[in-house]
Write an enzyme that holds these catalytic residues in place. Structure first.
Site, PDB file in Angstrom:
ATOM      1  N   HIS A  55       8.768  -2.493  -0.311  1.00 43.92           N
ATOM      2  CA  HIS A  55       8.086  -3.146   0.809  1.00 43.92           C
ATOM      3  C   HIS A  55       9.070  -3.756   1.802  1.00 43.92           C
ATOM      4  CE1 HIS A  55       5.492  -3.228  -2.816  1.00 43.92           C
ATOM      5  NE2 HIS A  55       4.623  -2.743  -1.969  1.00 43.92           N
TER       6      HIS A  55
ATOM      7  N   HIS B 196       2.853  -1.413   3.134  1.00 44.68           N
ATOM      8  CA  HIS B 196       1.952  -0.474   3.809  1.00 44.68           C
ATOM      9  C   HIS B 196       2.277  -0.447   5.302  1.00 44.68           C
ATOM     10  CE1 HIS B 196      -0.078  -4.411   3.965  1.00 44.68           C
ATOM     11  NE2 HIS B 196      -0.801  -3.987   4.976  1.00 44.68           N
TER      12      HIS B 196
ATOM     13  N   GLY C 218      -2.730   3.357   5.092  1.00 43.71           N
ATOM     14  CA  GLY C 218      -3.515   3.556   6.298  1.00 43.71           C
ATOM     15  C   GLY C 218      -3.192   4.808   7.083  1.00 43.71           C
TER      16      GLY C 218
ATOM     17  N   MET D  17      -4.412   7.954   0.101  1.00 39.82           N
ATOM     18  CA  MET D  17      -5.280   7.654  -1.022  1.00 39.82           C
ATOM     19  C   MET D  17      -6.746   7.879  -0.655  1.00 39.82           C
ATOM     20  SD  MET D  17      -5.878   4.042  -3.088  1.00 39.82           S
ATOM     21  CE  MET D  17      -4.317   4.009  -3.939  1.00 39.82           C
ATOM     22  N   SER D  18      -7.322   6.946   0.092  1.00 39.96           N
ATOM     23  CA  SER D  18      -8.769   6.940   0.325  1.00 39.96           C
ATOM     24  C   SER D  18      -9.265   8.249   0.920  1.00 39.96           C
ATOM     25  CB  SER D  18      -9.155   5.777   1.243  1.00 39.96           C
ATOM     26  OG  SER D  18      -8.713   4.550   0.723  1.00 39.96           O
TER      27      SER D  18
END
Length: 201
Positions: free
Chosen positions: A102, A122, A156, A176-177
């Site tokens: 990160h 992210h 995102g 991912m999503s």
């Protein structure tokens, strides 16, 4: 180096059967699938990992549990930086080692500990980190410049972001999503591939 597309799993977000989704993504040409199911016990994770490996083969990267890699003869592992720092001998147990970072300094530390690649994020706002703003492209660019190993952007990311993260120096994108929920996994992978700028490779 070819720009990589990586799925990070979340079975609770998955549309339809989870293992069949893994199979569909592998068949659709996704480069890697990180089996990131952090809520499971080691025993439950191992049972799921065996099914995922049967569906996705060598595209599957296990997560968090070095002992599961050993038990299933699956020499690909992704860890948090604290886990690797606490147990650096894991490097000797696997053929492919990835680490979540990160900050650019964390990426340098992961590289020094023997990571083959890092995921950095992210990058953009995401429901997975609701309320926490994305770290942005400058963060990604600095992380890519900090190390010699591949940096994969996470957080995102949509098809519209692919060329921007390429230009920042990323070697690939983790999603991912969108890949867990897409009605047509193969179509989603194809849309992502279509956005890759071949001139930068």
């Amino acid at each position: 180096m070819a720009f990589s597309l990586i799925c990070v799993t979340h079975r609770k977000l998955c549309r339809g059967d989870f293992i069949e989704r893994i199979r569909a993504l592998a068949d659709a040409g996704i480069d890697r699938i990180i089996l990131r199911e952090k809520d499971l016990s080691e025993q439950a994770y191992q049972a799921l990992a065996q099914k995922a490996l049967d569906a996705g083969g060598e595209k599957i990267i296990l997560h968090q549990f070095p002992a599961v890699c050993t038990a299933l003869h699956a020499p690909r592992l992704h860890l948090s930086l604290p886990l690797l720092a606490h147990n650096p001998s894991v490097r000797q147990q696997v053929a492919l080692l990835g680490v979540s970072v990160h900050a650019p300094g964390e990426a340098r530390q992961a590289q020094a500990l023997g990571a083959d690649y890092v995921t950095a994020g992210h990058v953009f706002d995401t429901d997975c980190k609701r309320g926490l703003p994305g770290r942005g492209l400058d963060f990604l660019r600095a992380t890519c410049q900090a190390v010699q190993i591949p940096v994969y952007a996470i957080g995102g990311i949509t098809p519209a972001h692919i060329q921007a993260i390429q230009q920042a120096g990323a070697a690939g994108a983790c999603l991912m999503s969108s890949l867990m929920q897409a009605e047509e996994p193969a179509q989603s992978v194809a849309q992502l591939r279509a956005k890759i700028d071949r001139s930068t490779q």
